[in-house]
Design an enzyme around this catalytic site. Structure first.
Site, PDB file in Angstrom:
ATOM      1  N   SER A   1      51.135   3.491  57.310  1.00 47.14           N
ATOM      2  CA  SER A   1      51.823   3.082  56.062  1.00 47.14           C
ATOM      3  C   SER A   1      50.953   2.493  55.173  1.00 47.14           C
ATOM      4  O   SER A   1      49.803   3.060  54.694  1.00 47.14           O
ATOM      5  CB  SER A   1      52.776   1.972  56.511  1.00 47.14           C
ATOM      6  OG  SER A   1      53.780   1.579  55.314  1.00 47.14           O
TER       7      SER A   1
ATOM      8  N   ASP B   1      57.820   6.660  56.677  1.00 46.29           N
ATOM      9  CA  ASP B   1      56.591   5.651  57.278  1.00 46.29           C
ATOM     10  C   ASP B   1      56.307   5.851  58.798  1.00 46.29           C
ATOM     11  O   ASP B   1      57.130   6.180  59.673  1.00 46.29           O
ATOM     12  CB  ASP B   1      57.298   4.553  56.988  1.00 46.29           C
ATOM     13  CG  ASP B   1      56.331   3.256  57.168  1.00 46.29           C
ATOM     14  OD1 ASP B   1      55.507   2.833  58.048  1.00 46.29           O
ATOM     15  OD2 ASP B   1      56.027   2.790  55.983  1.00 46.29           O
TER      16      ASP B   1
END
Length: 318
Positions: free
Chosen positions: A41, A155
């Site tokens: 991320s 993510d």
């Protein structure tokens, strides 16, 4: 920690990831050479820019952004599988990176994403750097996922908030990992709480709510929310529901990010217990909200302080 080669692991956690910049700055100032980077991320963002030698340019950009600038850049989606498309941010990122390929980076780099169809991690170690980063940052419910080679990617923090595994075997003297999705300042409760679904007097739960609300809204807003809830609880009439709606001002982004942070805290605890880094820098989960991207200067400074402390403690333990 006298040896100078470090494998760097940068975790997920939204805007708190600006602390990663402070981490990189301290390592450079102390003469440490980063020989491998893995990120999830926001960790994939900062790690990729560091590996590409573009972190300073990116830092100059993000520290200049106001809250209004950030709102313009977030590019809301009116429909689809995410609230934010992120195309404007990606365009700026691509401009900074200039078409860089992962395999051409001077520092070995891995971006971690999650294939939600196959339910497995995906490690990007080749191909366009900006695409790998975009896949890794697609926070479920907030940032729209993308398709890469038939994989629906979100993510990487969904499965691996602090990805130590990709740097195992790196040419480094030690591993330094940065956790953003760990425990909040007021702690992480690892045991279940037993509760009654019957309405209880406000006096029994006000203190518990105050502690949790401060981490979400800050002291002033938490006090306002607290007074509203307490007043509503005390005036509840017979026959009315024994529960209340969510506090005013709590949005979809807040609920999503808080839920993912809670999940990520537990996953991080277990994964780091199984594969602990040599040095761990832990940024409190309530240091910033997921979308507080206008607070770069403050969070970079926090990352610097926490890294200096972690390195000093490591040196002292030798």
């Amino acid at each position: 920690m006298s040896d100078k080669r470090v494998a760097l692991v940068l975790g997920s956690g939204g805007a708190r990831g600006y602390a990663h910049i402070g981490v990189a700055q301290v390592l450079a100032e102390r003469g440490y050479q980063v020989t491998a980077v893995a990120g999830t991320s926001i960790g994939a963002v900062i790690g990729g820019l560091l590996a590409a030698g573009k972190l300073e340019e990116y830092t100059e950009w993000v520290t200049s952004l106001s809250q209004r600038d950030v709102l313009r850049l977030l590019d809301p989606a009116l429909s689809g599988p995410g609230a934010i498309r992120l195309e404007r941010v990606l365009a700026r990122m691509s401009e900074i990176l200039g078409g860089t390929l992962i395999e051409d980076l001077p520092i070995p780099y891995t971006a971690v994403a999650t294939d939600i169809g196959a339910r497995r991690e995906v490690w990007f170690t080749s191909g366009p750097l900006d695409v790998a980063i975009r896949a890794s940052v697609a926070i479920p419910g907030l940032i729209t996922p993308i398709m890469v080679n038939g994989r629906l990617l979100v993510d990487g923090g969904v499965l691996n908030p602090v990805p130590v595994e990709p740097v195992i075997g790196a040419d480094a003297d030690f591993t330094l990992a940065v956790s953003l999705a760990g425990a909040r300042t007021l702690g992480f409760a690892g045991t279940p709480a037993r509760e009654s679904s019957a309405a209880r007097p406000a006096s029994e739960w006000l203190d518990r709510f105050r502690k949790g609300a401060t981490g979400v809204w800050g002291n002033d807003l938490a006090t306002t929310v607290l007074s509203r809830l307490a007043g509503r609880a005390e005036t509840r009439t017979e026959g009315s529901p024994a529960f209340d709606p969510p506090p005013p001002g709590l949005g979809v982004a807040d609920v999503t990010s808080m839920s993912l942070d809670t999940m990520g805290a537990l996953i991080t605890r277990f994964r780091l217990a199984a594969l602990p880094p040599d040095v761990l820098v832990t940024v409190p989960g309530d240091a910033a909200r997921t979308l507080d991207f206008h607070r770069a200067t403050e969070l970079i400074a926090l990352g610097r302080v926490l890294t200096e402390d972690a390195l000093d403690r490591a040196i002292g333990s030798e």
